[in-house]
Design a protein around this motif. Sequence first.
Motif, PDB file in Angstrom:
ATOM      1  N   CYS A   1       0.897  -1.297   0.097  1.00 25.79           N
ATOM      2  CA  CYS A   1      -0.088  -0.094   0.030  1.00 25.79           C
ATOM      3  C   CYS A   1       1.009   1.233  -0.101  1.00 25.79           C
TER       4      CYS A   1
ATOM      5  N   ILE B   1       3.674   1.568  -5.656  1.00 28.61           N
ATOM      6  CA  ILE B   1       2.721   2.136  -6.441  1.00 28.61           C
ATOM      7  C   ILE B   1       3.297   2.767  -7.782  1.00 28.61           C
TER       8      ILE B   1
ATOM      9  N   THR C   1      -3.922   7.319  -6.874  1.00 27.72           N
ATOM     10  CA  THR C   1      -4.183   6.786  -5.606  1.00 27.72           C
ATOM     11  C   THR C   1      -4.749   8.109  -5.010  1.00 27.72           C
TER      12      THR C   1
ATOM     13  N   MET D   1      -3.993   8.276  -0.946  1.00 31.06           N
ATOM     14  CA  MET D   1      -2.602   7.734  -0.489  1.00 31.06           C
ATOM     15  C   MET D   1      -2.191   8.476   0.763  1.00 31.06           C
TER      16      MET D   1
END
Length: 228
Positions: A140, A145, A164, A167
């Motif tokens: 995560c 990412i 995202t 985020m």
Amino acid sequence: MQRSLTMLKDEKAIVVFSGGQDSTTCLFWALKTFKEVEAVTFNYNQRNKNEIKCAKAIAQELNVRHHVLDMQLLNQLTPNALTRNDMDITDGGDRELPSTFVPGRNLIFLSFAAVLASQADAKHIITGVSETDFSGYPDCRDAFIKSLNVSINLAMDQQFVIHTPLMWLDKEETWKLADKLNVLDYVREKTLTCYEGVKGDGCGECPACKLRRRGLEKYLASQKGAEG
């Protein structure tokens, strides 16, 4: 990597969608941001079958094309509390990950989402991961990412962008975003975050429900304070 959102109104996106608070908030964000949106849900033999039912219901209600992909191989490879009824749901501690961590899940899901995006002629992929409230899950993190985005583009020789929106938001701020999108009540009542499969406010006892409730209570308290 991401262009101005005002430049995306004519483009298409795929949302990685579980029917939970975070992914549903991202779905509404995507519907506001992009011209066309599709959603993809992964069946990895999760113990909570209501999750897929909830995702299907929300997608149907919002008139979003919805794909459900069979990823049950994950259940064979990675024993965890989300796929095994005989494992307890526990928080991580002493540098251990929570029992709900599914190794490789976001790596695999986002990779398959990119393949689907290629077939759907979509250049944008949205996922609700958060480094702020990520429960220690390594997949995560923002660095992961960004790295995966580069790897997918190199592997497929395309220019996808993984977005995202959550985020850097904690759960309180995620509720704030839902409210800003005018869908706070919808997200609260119709999504399923609970590990025990209870829609809405959930069972109130599992780690996911506690995190969700704390964020909501903090946000509602801040709104009440602002009004006072």
